[in-house]
Design an enzyme around this catalytic site. Structure first.
Site, PDB file in Angstrom:
ATOM      1  CD  GLU A 111      -2.994  -1.179   2.594  1.00 58.73           C
ATOM      2  OE1 GLU A 111      -4.027  -1.718   2.223  1.00 58.73           O
ATOM      3  OE2 GLU A 111      -2.705  -0.492   3.345  1.00 58.73           O
ATOM      4  NE  ARG A 114      -0.256   1.787  -6.410  1.00 57.19           N
ATOM      5  CZ  ARG A 114      -1.313   1.740  -7.035  1.00 57.19           C
ATOM      6  NH1 ARG A 114      -2.384   0.894  -6.472  1.00 57.19           N
ATOM      7  NH2 ARG A 114      -1.873   2.727  -8.058  1.00 57.19           N
ATOM      8  CG  HIS A 115       1.802   7.130  -0.919  1.00 54.40           C
ATOM      9  ND1 HIS A 115       0.626   7.732  -0.536  1.00 54.40           N
ATOM     10  CD2 HIS A 115       0.947   5.926  -0.516  1.00 54.40           C
ATOM     11  CE1 HIS A 115      -0.424   7.525  -0.067  1.00 54.40           C
ATOM     12  NE2 HIS A 115      -0.264   6.134   0.012  1.00 54.40           N
ATOM     13  NE  ARG A 116       1.594   7.041  -8.560  1.00 54.92           N
ATOM     14  CZ  ARG A 116       0.807   7.338  -9.228  1.00 54.92           C
ATOM     15  NH1 ARG A 116       0.572   7.141 -10.694  1.00 54.92           N
ATOM     16  NH2 ARG A 116      -0.269   8.296  -8.733  1.00 54.92           N
ATOM     17  CD  GLU A 122      10.549  -3.895   0.441  1.00 52.52           C
ATOM     18  OE1 GLU A 122      10.081  -3.504  -0.431  1.00 52.52           O
ATOM     19  OE2 GLU A 122      10.120  -4.743   1.338  1.00 52.52           O
ATOM     20  CB  SER A 124      17.232  -7.010  -2.027  1.00 52.25           C
ATOM     21  OG  SER A 124      16.852  -7.937  -3.191  1.00 52.25           O
ATOM     22  NE  ARG A 126      17.134 -10.738  -7.871  1.00 48.97           N
ATOM     23  CZ  ARG A 126      17.751 -10.119  -9.009  1.00 48.97           C
ATOM     24  NH1 ARG A 126      17.713  -9.209  -9.177  1.00 48.97           N
ATOM     25  NH2 ARG A 126      18.885 -11.177  -9.653  1.00 48.97           N
ATOM     26  NE  ARG A 214       2.228  19.432  -3.597  1.00 51.43           N
ATOM     27  CZ  ARG A 214       2.027  19.762  -4.946  1.00 51.43           C
ATOM     28  NH1 ARG A 214       3.085  20.321  -5.284  1.00 51.43           N
ATOM     29  NH2 ARG A 214       0.914  19.720  -5.399  1.00 51.43           N
ATOM     30  NE  ARG A 223      -2.096   4.664   1.767  1.00 52.86           N
ATOM     31  CZ  ARG A 223      -2.705   3.687   0.791  1.00 52.86           C
ATOM     32  NH1 ARG A 223      -3.817   2.936   1.274  1.00 52.86           N
ATOM     33  NH2 ARG A 223      -2.319   3.450  -0.374  1.00 52.86           N
TER      34      ARG A 223
HETATM   35  C1  LIG Z   1      -8.338   4.310   1.151  1.00 48.69           C
HETATM   36  C2  LIG Z   1      -7.548   3.838  -0.063  1.00 48.69           C
HETATM   37  C3  LIG Z   1      -7.966   2.805  -0.704  1.00 48.69           C
HETATM   38  C4  LIG Z   1      -7.411   2.448  -1.998  1.00 48.69           C
HETATM   39  N1  LIG Z   1      -7.712   1.234  -2.642  1.00 48.69           N
HETATM   40  C5  LIG Z   1      -6.897   0.988  -3.701  1.00 48.69           C
HETATM   41  C6  LIG Z   1      -7.328   0.051  -4.624  1.00 48.69           C
HETATM   42  O1  LIG Z   1      -8.272  -0.612  -4.484  1.00 48.69           O
HETATM   43  N2  LIG Z   1      -6.438  -0.060  -5.817  1.00 48.69           N
HETATM   44  C7  LIG Z   1      -5.384   0.451  -5.925  1.00 48.69           C
HETATM   45  O2  LIG Z   1      -4.922   0.005  -6.916  1.00 48.69           O
HETATM   46  N3  LIG Z   1      -5.127   1.404  -5.148  1.00 48.69           N
HETATM   47  C8  LIG Z   1      -5.959   1.783  -4.339  1.00 48.69           C
HETATM   48  N4  LIG Z   1      -5.256   2.920  -3.352  1.00 48.69           N
HETATM   49  C9  LIG Z   1      -4.035   3.527  -3.756  1.00 48.69           C
HETATM   50  C10 LIG Z   1      -4.609   4.985  -4.288  1.00 48.69           C
HETATM   51  O3  LIG Z   1      -5.256   4.788  -5.806  1.00 48.69           O
HETATM   52  C11 LIG Z   1      -3.256   5.962  -4.514  1.00 48.69           C
HETATM   53  O4  LIG Z   1      -2.318   5.009  -5.635  1.00 48.69           O
HETATM   54  C12 LIG Z   1      -2.489   5.951  -3.451  1.00 48.69           C
HETATM   55  O5  LIG Z   1      -3.429   6.551  -2.377  1.00 48.69           O
HETATM   56  C13 LIG Z   1      -1.249   7.153  -3.801  1.00 48.69           C
HETATM   57  O6  LIG Z   1      -1.912   8.427  -3.774  1.00 48.69           O
HETATM   58  P1  LIG Z   1      -1.330   9.069  -4.977  1.00 48.69           P
HETATM   59  O7  LIG Z   1      -1.529   8.776  -6.345  1.00 48.69           O
HETATM   60  O8  LIG Z   1      -2.012  10.647  -4.740  1.00 48.69           O
HETATM   61  O9  LIG Z   1       0.160   9.320  -4.418  1.00 48.69           O
HETATM   62  P2  LIG Z   1       1.604   9.529  -5.189  1.00 48.69           P
HETATM   63  O10 LIG Z   1       1.785   8.544  -6.299  1.00 48.69           O
HETATM   64  O11 LIG Z   1       2.415   9.934  -4.137  1.00 48.69           O
HETATM   65  O12 LIG Z   1       1.370  10.871  -6.190  1.00 48.69           O
HETATM   66  C14 LIG Z   1       1.085  12.292  -5.751  1.00 48.69           C
HETATM   67  C15 LIG Z   1       0.484  13.091  -6.384  1.00 48.69           C
HETATM   68  O13 LIG Z   1       1.303  13.251  -7.588  1.00 48.69           O
HETATM   69  C16 LIG Z   1       0.651  13.243  -8.762  1.00 48.69           C
HETATM   70  N5  LIG Z   1       0.895  12.036  -9.726  1.00 48.69           N
HETATM   71  C17 LIG Z   1       1.675  11.185  -9.444  1.00 48.69           C
HETATM   72  N6  LIG Z   1       1.941  10.246 -10.250  1.00 48.69           N
HETATM   73  C18 LIG Z   1       1.128  10.551 -11.246  1.00 48.69           C
HETATM   74  C19 LIG Z   1       0.789  10.287 -12.811  1.00 48.69           C
HETATM   75  N7  LIG Z   1       1.088   9.010 -13.167  1.00 48.69           N
HETATM   76  N8  LIG Z   1      -0.095  11.204 -13.377  1.00 48.69           N
HETATM   77  C20 LIG Z   1      -0.713  12.212 -12.922  1.00 48.69           C
HETATM   78  N9  LIG Z   1      -0.372  12.644 -11.622  1.00 48.69           N
HETATM   79  C21 LIG Z   1       0.607  11.976 -10.967  1.00 48.69           C
HETATM   80  C22 LIG Z   1      -0.919  13.279  -8.303  1.00 48.69           C
HETATM   81  O14 LIG Z   1      -1.527  14.501  -8.381  1.00 48.69           O
HETATM   82  C23 LIG Z   1      -0.782  12.567  -7.051  1.00 48.69           C
HETATM   83  O15 LIG Z   1      -1.734  12.771  -6.075  1.00 48.69           O
HETATM   84  C24 LIG Z   1      -6.063   3.220  -2.074  1.00 48.69           C
HETATM   85  C25 LIG Z   1      -5.792   4.113  -1.481  1.00 48.69           C
HETATM   86  C26 LIG Z   1      -6.346   4.637  -0.242  1.00 48.69           C
HETATM   87  C27 LIG Z   1      -5.876   5.582   0.512  1.00 48.69           C
END
Ligand SMILES: Cc1cc2nc3c(=O)[nH]c(=O)nc-3n(C[C@H](O)[C@H](O)[C@H](O)COP(=O)(O)OP(=O)(O)OC[C@H]3O[C@@H](n4cnc5c(N)ncnc54)[C@H](O)[C@@H]3O)c2cc1C
Length: 256
Positions: A111, A114-116, A122, A124, A126, A214, A223
């Site tokens: 999870e 996903r905050h890319r 991490e 590894s 491997r 930010r 989260r």
């Molecule tokens: C309660 C909850 C439930 C969730 N359920 C699911 C689920 O079922 N399946 C799933 O796959 N994910 C799920 N997620 C993950 C969610 O979809 C986001 O991937 C995650 O919260 C990261 O948020 P973010 O993309 O804003 O963050 P970051 O990736 O850190 O991005 C920060 C900001 O940068 C910008 N940004 C980053 N990358 C891009 C891009 N490629 N294009 C355009 N703008 C970009 C956006 O403005 C974004 O808000 C869930 C998250 C939460 C909190």
């Protein structure tokens, strides 16, 4: 700063940079005026924080410096900080940040990653055998929303404590079996990168995560919210404590 999280997890602050003041300095690049100050500052002695306010009927009628008796003024940088935040002028909040080291179950990392826009390194599996440390939720945790659990598949009947306790026993057995198979693989020479295939997502891993303020504020908002999974909420709350310690004025602002 180090926090214990869940049954075997932790979150430690490795390093931080910048401050509430560096956000203001960055925002003032156009004028070059930098950080002017928080609160009341006395013109005459530059004294700060020892100010007497005289009020009548709740209205401030006079204000004086208790060090020299001079007249304080408000540089007003808290107002600018609020203006930046409220108007989504968020790039100055990227001028500071911090790095944490985290021990958490792999499913929490899935999870988290996903905050890319954070940066990660991490452990590894491997290259290093991954230690046999696994997350076992408490019985109470299993029973949360047991009657209304949207994710529940199957009978539709509410979860019973005895069933949950049996399931937790089974989980412990499963972890033991997975570890035995993993160790057997390592022992006979299966490459580490393949031997790890049987490691469950409840296994603890370690990583460093780094982000600007930010990023962290966005991470915390998503989260620590009640709809996020309990386990990542526990880590997000620690992130909140780091923000509060290192960036107290921003923390006050976003929680107002
Ligand atoms: C309660 C909850 C439930 C969730 N359920 C699911 C689920 O079922 N399946 C799933 O796959 N994910 C799920 N997620 C993950 C969610 O979809 C986001 O991937 C995650 O919260 C990261 O948020 P973010 O993309 O804003 O963050 P970051 O990736 O850190 O991005 C920060 C900001 O940068 C910008 N940004 C980053 N990358 C891009 C891009 N490629 N294009 C355009 N703008 C970009 C956006 O403005 C974004 O808000 C869930 C998250 C939460 C909190």
């Amino acid at each position: 700063m180090t926090f214990d999280v869940l049954d075997h997890g932790s979150l430690s602050l490795v390093t931080s940079w910048g401050s509430d003041e560096s956000i203001i300095e960055a925002a003032r690049m156009s004028t070059g005026k930098g950080f002017k100050g928080w609160g009341d500052i006395c013109h005459d002695c530059n004294g700060k924080g020892i100010i007497e306010r005289v009020t009548t009927d709740g209205e401030e009628v006079d204000i004086k410096c208790l060090i020299c008796g001079g007249k304080p003024y408000k540089p007003g940088d808290e107002k600018l900080l609020k203006f930046l935040w409220d108007n989504k002028h968020h790039t100055p909040f990227e001028m500071c940040g911090f790095t944490v080291e985290v021990q958490a179950p792999i499913f929490v990392f899935r999870e988290w990653h996903r905050h890319r826009t954070q940066s990660y390194n991490e452990l590894s599996a491997r290259y290093t055998p991954i230690p046999d440390v696994n997350y076992v939720p408490t019985l109470d945790r299993c029973m949360v929303n047991a009657g209304t659990n949207k994710q529940a598949q199957g009978t539709g009947y509410p979860l019973h404590e005895l069933d949950a306790a049996n399931w937790l026993h089974g989980l412990a057995d499963f972890y033991k079996l997975a570890e035995e198979h993993y160790q057997e693989g390592l022992r006979i020479g299966i490459p580490k990168e393949l031997a790890r295939l049987c490691i469950p997502v409840g296994r603890y891993s370690r990583m460093r995560a780094s982000g600007n303020l930010r990023n962290w504020l966005a991470f915390y908002a998503l989260r620590a919210a009640s709809n996020a999974q309990f386990e990542i909420q526990e880590y997000a709350r620690c992130i909140g404590k780091v923000i509060e310690e290192k960036f107290p004025r921003v923390w006050e602002l976003v929680n107002a």
